[in-house]
Structures are given as structure tokens and as C-alpha cells.
Design a protein around this motif. Sequence first.
Motif, PDB file in Angstrom:
ATOM      1  N   LYS A 120      18.639  46.164  25.394  1.00  0.00           N
ATOM      2  CA  LYS A 120      18.453  46.689  27.099  1.00  0.00           C
ATOM      3  C   LYS A 120      18.953  46.891  27.727  1.00  0.00           C
ATOM      4  O   LYS A 120      19.361  47.977  28.496  1.00  0.00           O
ATOM      5  CB  LYS A 120      17.400  45.305  28.039  1.00  0.00           C
ATOM      6  N   ARG A 123      11.280  47.080  21.997  1.00  0.00           N
ATOM      7  CA  ARG A 123      13.079  46.198  22.001  1.00  0.00           C
ATOM      8  C   ARG A 123      12.537  44.700  21.183  1.00  0.00           C
ATOM      9  O   ARG A 123      13.104  44.808  20.256  1.00  0.00           O
ATOM     10  CB  ARG A 123      14.189  46.670  22.854  1.00  0.00           C
ATOM     11  N   TYR A 146      20.506  41.817  33.276  1.00  0.00           N
ATOM     12  CA  TYR A 146      19.350  40.547  31.882  1.00  0.00           C
ATOM     13  C   TYR A 146      19.836  40.559  31.206  1.00  0.00           C
ATOM     14  O   TYR A 146      19.035  39.233  30.586  1.00  0.00           O
ATOM     15  CB  TYR A 146      19.256  42.439  31.207  1.00  0.00           C
TER      16      TYR A 146
END
Length: 379
Positions: free
Chosen positions: A302, A162, A230
Amino acid sequence: MSRLGNIGARLYRGEVGYDFVGKRMIWYGISVLITITAIVGLGVRGLNMGIEFSGGAVFTTPKTAVSEAKAREQAEEASGHPAIVQKLGNGTLRIQISDVDTEKSDQIRQELAKDFGMQAKDINAELVGPSWGEQIANKAWLGLGIFMALVVVYLAIAFEWRMAVAALIALIHDLTITVGVYALVGFEVTPGTVIGLLTILGYSLYDTVVVFDGLKEASKDITKQTRWTYSEIANRSLNSTLVRSINTTVVALLPVAGLLFIGGGFLGAGMLNDISLSLFVGLAAGAYSSIFIATPLVADLKEREPQMKALAKRVRAKRAAASAKGESEGGTDGARGADPEDARDEATAAGALGRQSAGPATAEPGRARGRGRTPGQHR
């Protein structure tokens, strides 16, 4: 001190944090607008390819008092094509004219000698074939492709896929904007420009990798706590390296700005424009993309993971419960302060952020609770 200066000083000392990740849709919109403008400029105006790519003739005269403007006018009249004229340091003139063959080159040299009042043999003429420029362009594209592939592989191994995807998008963003600016301002594209474009890729990655490294460290065991999502951890990591990014970018831009505005503009050394403009625009775009594009993109990717979705759900539930408990007991701060799980979560995240940077954002542990918190977040 002005309000802007006060904000800048507090930012430098790490006393405030900004919600870069939370406001990512604004930054995405700005980037899309700039990129579309660059693409439109590229499509409408195109690039002003130098003689190395288009082919033509280069004439170098002896020392002369003829001005650049007068020489350009006479060269264009003699050739029927646009001419690029540069006054060299020793008083000679360098005249570039595209799409000129050998026969036409001899004719132009005779006309220039007559207009400048000198012998034709004293004017040096060099022919440049377009095939040479095509070889340079092909090798540049090959080098760019290899570089991109290596970057993606390295970031995927060192961090995760990512982050590799986000860094690649940021690089394409920076290149598109730089090439678009060249089309809009009409600066000549030369081999120096290609070198500049390849050089800015490394600068563009520098800040991005620094932030990614801190984010990787701060997000270890992130699912074991329920204090931050996150995206919020990513924003804290970004704020902790923000001052470093600003300082390195400004230091890198100052000498390049000197080349572009003083050397190429004020002193008239036009040969500096081709590489200095690409470096200046690329450095600025790279700093922007590392802060406003790369990290928010990683957070977006994410947050799509099931584990991160579950974490975000637990964080929201815990905050709602804490808010309700605080209202019922008449003291939200007291309720939060008495929660041992909150203290454990904060110690875990603060310790991770402290390991990633020794800058002002983590210099005073007693103030770390307020600095890294995104505006509007509950503790």
C-alpha cells in the motif's frame, strides 16, 4: 511478578503496543532464514513417503509378545528394506515395508512367521500399489490449487488484491515450513499428513482475515487525515487484534500438542504423528505469518501507492512543523493539544479502530491515545 509476566499482563489488557509493521525487515529476515532451512532440509533429506505413496506391503500379525524393536530388526533382515513397525492396542503388530511385490511379500511372510513362532497363514499381508498413492497426491495438489485460487478471488473481492497477494504468500510460507519440518524430523508422510496440510490452510487464514477486516475498517478515508500513515494504521489494527490471535492460537495448539507429544510420543500411538505434526507446525506457522508477514506485506504494498506516498509526506511535514512550533513555544504538548486538526484526526482514526474490535485495546476510550500509538511516533 517477573518483568516478562508484567509485559504479558499489560499486553493482554491492551496497555502497550508493539511496532510490528515498523520492524518488518526483522520478521522478513527470520522468515527467509526458516524457509531456506526448510527447503534445504527438503532437498537434502527428502520426505519419508508412506507406503500409500511409494507402494509396498503391510503385514498384520496376531497378538504377540514380540517387541517393536525386535520385530523391526527381523522384518528388515527378511526384506532387505527399512520397515515401520507399530504396536496396536490389541497386542498385534503392523509392519510396513516399501518396494515389495507379491513374490517378495510371500517370502517375507514366511520369514516373519518363522521368527515370531506362528503360522504364516495367521499373518495378514496386504499389497499397496504406488498408483493409488499417486492418485491421492494428484487430487491433493488439485484441491490445494483450487483452494488457493478461491482464496485469492475471495480476498480480492472482499478486501483488495494487495491483501489477497499477502495472504497467498503467507499460506505458501506456512506450507513450506511445515513440509520442511517433516523432512527434517523424518516423520512418515501419509494421507493423514495431506489432510493435516489442507486443514491448516483454514487456520492460517483465520487470523489474517480478522486483521485485514479491522485494517479495512480503520483505513477508510485515511487520506483525509494527516496524523498517521498507512503503516501506522496497519500496526494499530494489528495490535488491537493481537490478544485475540494469541488466545485462539493457544487454544487450538493445546489439543494438537496433546495428540503429538502425549498420544504419539508418550503413549506410542505412532499413527497420530502424521496428522498431529502437520497441524501443530502449521498452526504455529500460521499464527506467526498472520502477525509478522501478512499485515506488514500489505503495508509495504500500500505504501507504494501515490496516494499513500503523498499521505506519508504530509504526515512527516506536519510532524516536523509541530515539532518546530513546540520548540519555539516551549511546550510541544501544549502546541499539539491546541491543534483542532490533530483532535479531529485522532477522533476519526480512534473511532474506526473502535468499530473493528470490542477487545481490551479499545475498552477504555480515555486510554486509547496511548495504547494504539506505535513506539517512537509523535502525536
